[in-house]
Write an enzyme that holds these catalytic residues in place. Sequence first.
Site, PDB file in Angstrom:
ATOM      1  N   ILE A   1       2.512   7.406   2.700  1.00  7.72           N
ATOM      2  CA  ILE A   1       1.759   8.342   1.911  1.00  7.72           C
ATOM      3  C   ILE A   1       1.148   9.312   2.835  1.00  7.72           C
ATOM      4  O   ILE A   1       1.166  10.632   2.433  1.00  7.72           O
ATOM      5  CB  ILE A   1       0.411   7.663   1.044  1.00  7.72           C
ATOM      6  CG1 ILE A   1       0.227   8.850   0.037  1.00  7.72           C
ATOM      7  CG2 ILE A   1      -0.660   7.200   2.096  1.00  7.72           C
ATOM      8  CD1 ILE A   1       1.098   8.944  -1.087  1.00  7.72           C
TER       9      ILE A   1
ATOM     10  N   SER B   1      -3.234   5.046  14.360  1.00  3.19           N
ATOM     11  CA  SER B   1      -2.542   4.006  13.850  1.00  3.19           C
ATOM     12  C   SER B   1      -2.135   3.020  14.912  1.00  3.19           C
ATOM     13  O   SER B   1      -2.034   3.419  15.976  1.00  3.19           O
ATOM     14  CB  SER B   1      -1.030   4.773  13.352  1.00  3.19           C
ATOM     15  OG  SER B   1      -0.079   3.858  13.072  1.00  3.19           O
ATOM     16  N   ARG B   2      -2.080   1.938  14.354  1.00  2.00           N
ATOM     17  CA  ARG B   2      -1.971   0.694  15.125  1.00  2.00           C
ATOM     18  C   ARG B   2      -0.491   0.846  15.664  1.00  2.00           C
ATOM     19  O   ARG B   2      -0.334   0.275  16.861  1.00  2.00           O
ATOM     20  CB  ARG B   2      -2.010  -0.683  14.215  1.00  2.00           C
ATOM     21  CG  ARG B   2      -3.445  -0.906  13.807  1.00  2.00           C
ATOM     22  CD  ARG B   2      -3.466  -2.148  13.039  1.00  2.00           C
ATOM     23  NE  ARG B   2      -2.668  -2.076  11.891  1.00  2.00           N
ATOM     24  CZ  ARG B   2      -2.228  -3.157  10.887  1.00  2.00           C
ATOM     25  NH1 ARG B   2      -3.050  -4.218  11.194  1.00  2.00           N
ATOM     26  NH2 ARG B   2      -1.649  -3.134  10.022  1.00  2.00           N
TER      27      ARG B   2
ATOM     28  N   LYS C   1      -6.742   6.916  -2.333  1.00  2.00           N
ATOM     29  CA  LYS C   1      -7.024   6.076  -3.633  1.00  2.00           C
ATOM     30  C   LYS C   1      -6.441   4.478  -3.378  1.00  2.00           C
ATOM     31  O   LYS C   1      -5.252   4.529  -2.565  1.00  2.00           O
ATOM     32  CB  LYS C   1      -6.489   6.605  -4.722  1.00  2.00           C
ATOM     33  CG  LYS C   1      -4.822   6.815  -4.963  1.00  2.00           C
ATOM     34  CD  LYS C   1      -4.135   5.480  -5.551  1.00  2.00           C
ATOM     35  CE  LYS C   1      -2.751   5.716  -5.327  1.00  2.00           C
ATOM     36  NZ  LYS C   1      -2.029   4.380  -5.461  1.00  2.00           N
TER      37      LYS C   1
ATOM     38  N   ASP D   1      -1.951  -0.633  -7.908  1.00  2.22           N
ATOM     39  CA  ASP D   1      -2.108   0.367  -6.934  1.00  2.22           C
ATOM     40  C   ASP D   1      -1.331   1.627  -7.512  1.00  2.22           C
ATOM     41  O   ASP D   1      -2.020   2.697  -7.350  1.00  2.22           O
ATOM     42  CB  ASP D   1      -1.349  -0.218  -5.624  1.00  2.22           C
ATOM     43  CG  ASP D   1      -1.089   1.026  -4.579  1.00  2.22           C
ATOM     44  OD1 ASP D   1      -2.136   1.389  -4.098  1.00  2.22           O
ATOM     45  OD2 ASP D   1      -0.292   1.645  -4.278  1.00  2.22           O
TER      46      ASP D   1
END
Length: 318
Positions: free
Chosen positions: A14, A36-37, A98, A176
């Site tokens: 996303i 970000s990991r 969201k 979701d």
Amino acid sequence: MPPIKLALVGLGKIARDQHLPALAANPDYQLIALVSRSIHEQQALTVAFPEAKLFTDLDQLLASGLEIDAVSLCAPPQVRHAQAARALAAGCDVMLEKPPGSGINDVQALIHQAERHGRVLFATWHSRYAPQVEPARAWLESKRVTALKVSWREDVRHWHFNQEWVWQPGGLGVFDPGINALSIVTRLLPDGLYLTKARLDFPSNRQTPIAARLEGALAGRASGPVEIELDWLKTGEQSWDIEIGTDQGRIELTHGGSRMLIDGEQIAVAGEQEYPGLYARFSELVARRKSDVDLTPLALAADAFLLGERREVDAFEW
């Protein structure tokens, strides 16, 4: 007003598909950090955003001394509260993808924290920015609603392939995507709706539902039944449809709110504008120093889990 120095936290599908293009097109923002990991896999993003520095987690960013005004959180909802709390405490305004959290009370705690720290908190519902939602709302203002039917069917393997967090507690499962429909109908119907019955289908090897059927009723001056079908195993053409009956005809929003029909006649079709709308709204909120957090869609999802009759179905494998 100078550009908002923003950090984007979480670089999943996303973020790459929606957030980054919206930010690139909006001069109100200067994207200065990417978190970000798996940041080693995201090096190519610095080509499009050469000023953005890379970090493996939010704590590393906050400890770096880099001056940031705001963070946009796109990591899974299970970790969103902790991330937002740290960002607010560090003096950042916060935009939440969201759903805004994995529960209602954790987001309410963030509301209070944002107020204490004088920060802006924006809980986004991107489907409300679909192009036909506001025209449909305007059309409904002079009508008495008599029925609501929602059919939200998509393929989890296409939209969330190998994203295990959606099946873990707090991941919401089929809610979701389904919460996008709930966000639209709660925008269209100011008097709201309530649920009276729910059936949730849980794969035998998963902890969140893969399908749901919700029943309820319209509230306020509206009066009539509510039927909501959510399905995460839809192959082929996906469908995101809302049908609302009124005393003066029927309106339909299809394709997630990009198309509108009245009494079966297509009235309008428009391209996607959801995430540009979200970032325009966040910029406005930051300028006005005003938060925007509506928990109504999340409350409806929570009600579905409270009311839901659990039915075990076949195991799900990617």
